[in-house]
Design an enzyme around this catalytic site. Structure first.
Site, short mmCIF file in Angstrom:
data_model
loop_
_atom_site.label_atom_id
_atom_site.label_comp_id
_atom_site.label_asym_id
_atom_site.label_seq_id
_atom_site.Cartn_x
_atom_site.Cartn_y
_atom_site.Cartn_z
N ASP A 210 0.82 -1.21 0.00
CA ASP A 210 0.00 0.00 0.00
C ASP A 210 0.85 1.27 0.00
O ASP A 210 2.01 1.27 0.44
CB ASP A 210 -0.89 0.04 1.26
CG ASP A 210 -2.06 -0.92 1.16
OD1 ASP A 210 -2.05 -1.79 0.26
OD2 ASP A 210 -2.98 -0.80 2.00
N HIS A 355 3.50 -2.49 3.13
CA HIS A 355 3.59 -1.11 2.62
C HIS A 355 4.91 -0.88 1.89
O HIS A 355 5.97 -1.24 2.40
CB HIS A 355 3.48 -0.10 3.77
CG HIS A 355 2.16 -0.14 4.45
ND1 HIS A 355 1.83 -1.07 5.40
CD2 HIS A 355 1.06 0.64 4.28
CE1 HIS A 355 0.59 -0.86 5.81
NE2 HIS A 355 0.09 0.17 5.15
ZN ZN Z 1 -2.54 3.21 3.19
#
Ligand code: ZN
Length: 390
Positions: A210, A355
Site C-alpha cells: 500500500d 507497505h
Molecule cells: Zn494506506
C-alpha cells in the site's frame, strides 16, 4: 692626461693642465655630478598637472601615485545594484602621462618635464552567483506513529546573484520551485480489517503493498518479487502514481496488479458526499491516465469504510479489498517481527497487508525475501487479489 711630445732626439712625457674643450667637459661632468647628487637627494623640479613635483633619481609614477593629492584622483568602487559609492578610491588608480602617453609605472621620471595625470575610473563591484538547493519542506498533519506520504515533496533550487562587496541581492530566482510534501500521521494500526472475502481452502497468498509507488522502496520490492517469480498487488495512491508514472507502469509491465488506494489517503468516512465521490472518481481517472486502465479494486485508507463508502465504491464498479494478515510493517517492529506476523500458521487463501511507502520501509524490504521463502516452504502459491474475486 698624458701626451707624448717629440723634441729633437729627446722624447719625453709631460703632464699638461686642463684646457680648452677638456675643461668644458670637466665642468659639465662636475655639474652632472652635482645634478645627479641633487637628483638623488632633494630632487629636481618637474611639473605634474601644472604643480611642481620634485623628481629624485629613480622616482617612478608608482611613487608619485602615493602622494595624497594624486591618490584623490582614483576612481571609486560602486555597488552593482544602484551604483552608490562603496569605497572611495576603490576604483582604478590614476596614471601619469607625458605628452598624452601613459608613463609606465616603473619608468623613471625625469626633471624639467611637464607630466599630466589621467584620473582613475570607477569600478563596479563584481557579482557572485550562488546556487542553493533547499530541501523539500514537509507538512505533517495529524498525530500518531503511522506516516503516510500523501504528496511527495520536491527539492527546490534557487539562484541568487549578489554584489560580492556590498552583499546586495541583485536577483533571486527559483529555477526549480520547492514543493511541500504532505505526510499524514495517524494512530497506529488500521482501524478495521473488512476482510478480503477470501474463499476456499486452497493455499493461495496475495502479497499487497500500500501507499506507493515510492521511488525509494518500490524498485527494491519489484526486484525481490522478480527474482523470486512472485506477482503481487500494489494499492497505489493516485497522487503518487501521477508523480511516478514510469514506476507505476513498470509495476504493470512486470506483471503485478495495480489497485486503487485513494488519491490523498484521507479517512473516507469523514468526507462530505461530493468529496467522497470526487476522491473515487479523480483517483480512478488519474491511475487510468498513467496505466491506461482504471483499477477494479479499491482499498480504503486505514481500512476504514462505512455504508456510504461501500455504496460509492459499488457505483464506481470497484471491489473493496481488505486483508486477512497485517504484517504491521507500518509500525517498524523489526524485520524478524514483520516476517513472523506476515506468515501466520493458517491454511487457505489470505491477503497480506504490507507497505512500500508512507515512511521508512527498509524493514519491509528486508523482510520480504523471508516472507516469500516461508510461504513457498509451506506450499503456497502467490497470486494477485483478483484471483479471490472471480
Ligand atoms: Zn494506506
Amino acid at each position: 692626461m698624458n701626451e707624448y711630445l717629440t723634441d729633437g732626439s729627446k722624447t719625453y712625457r709631460r703632464r699638461r693642465l686642463l684646457s680648452g674643450p677638456w675643461l668644458a667637459l670637466a665642468v659639465a661632468a662636475g655639474v652632472s655630478v652635482v645634478a645627479i647628487g641633487l637628483l638623488a637627494a632633494a630632487g629636481l623640479p618637474a611639473t605634474l598637472d601644472g604643480s611642481t613635483l620634485m623628481v629624485r633619481l629613480g622616482t617612478t609614477p608608482s611613487d608619485v601615485l602615493e602622494l595624497e593629492r594624486v591618490a584623490e584622483r582614483s576612481g571609486d568602487l560602486l555597488a552593482a545594484k544602484d551604483r552608490r559609492v562603496l569605497r572611495v578610491g576603490g576604483g582604478t588608480a590614476p596614471a601619469i602621462t607625458y605628452r598624452g602617453a601613459l608613463v609606465p609605472t616603473d619608468a623613471a621620471l625625469l626633471p624639467f618635464r611637464a607630466y599630466g595625470i589621467r584620473p582613475g575610473t570607477d569600478i563596479v563591484e563584481p557579482t557572485k552567483t550562488v546556487t542553493r538547493t533547499i530541501e523539500a519542506p514537509v507538512e505533517y498533519r495529524g498525530d500518531g506513529p503511522l506516516e503516510t506520504v500523501v504528496r511527495f515533496g520536491r527539492k527546490g533550487v534557487s539562484v541568487t546573484v549578489y554584489g560580492s562587496v556590498s552583499g546586495d541581492v541583485l536577483s533571486s530566482e527559483w529555477v526549480v520551485p520547492a514543493r511541500r510534501g504532505i505526510v499524514v500521521r495517524s494512530k497506529g494500526g488500521y482501524a478495521t480489517s473488512n476482510g478480503g472475502k477470501v474463499r476456499g481452502t486452497q493455499k493461495l497468498v496475495a502479497l499487497t503493498f500500500d501507499d506507493g509507488p515510492d521511488p525509494r522502496y518500490t524498485p527494491a520490492i519489484l526486484k525481490i518479487l522478480k527474482d523470486n517469480g512472485v506477482k503481487a498487488t500494489f494499492f497505489v495512491l493516485s497522487s503518487h502514481a501521477k508523480d511516478q508514472p514510469d514506476l507505476t507502469r513498470r509495476i504493470v509491465a512486470e506483471g503485478h496488479l495495480i489497485a486503487n488506494h485513494s488519491r490523498t489517503h484521507r479517512d473516507l468516512t469523514k468526507l462530505k458526499a461530493a468529496d467522497l465521490e470526487g476522491e473515487f472518481r479523480r483517483s480512478q481517472e488519474a491511475i487510468a491516465s498513467v496505466t491506461g486502465v482504471p483499477p477494479r479494486f479499491f482499498r480504503a485508507p486505514y481500512g476504514i469504510t462505512d455504508a456510504r463508502v461501500t455504496a460509492e465504491a459499488k457505483r464506481k464498479k470497484l471491489q473493496l479489498v481488505g486483508w486477512e494478515v497485517d504484517s504491521t510493517d507500518w509500525s517498524k517492529p523489526g524485520t524478524a517481527t514483520i516476517v513472523k506476523r506476515a506468515t501466520p500458521q493458517r491454511n487457505g487463501g489470505m491477503i497480506v497487508l504490507m507497505h512500500d511507502s508512507g515512511g521508512d520501509r527498509r524493514q519491509t524490504v528486508a523482510a520480504l525475501p523471508a516472507i516469500i521463502r516461508t510461504y513457498r516452504e509451506r506450499g503456497f502459491e502467490f497470486v494477485t487479489v483478483d484471483r479471490f474475486y472471480k
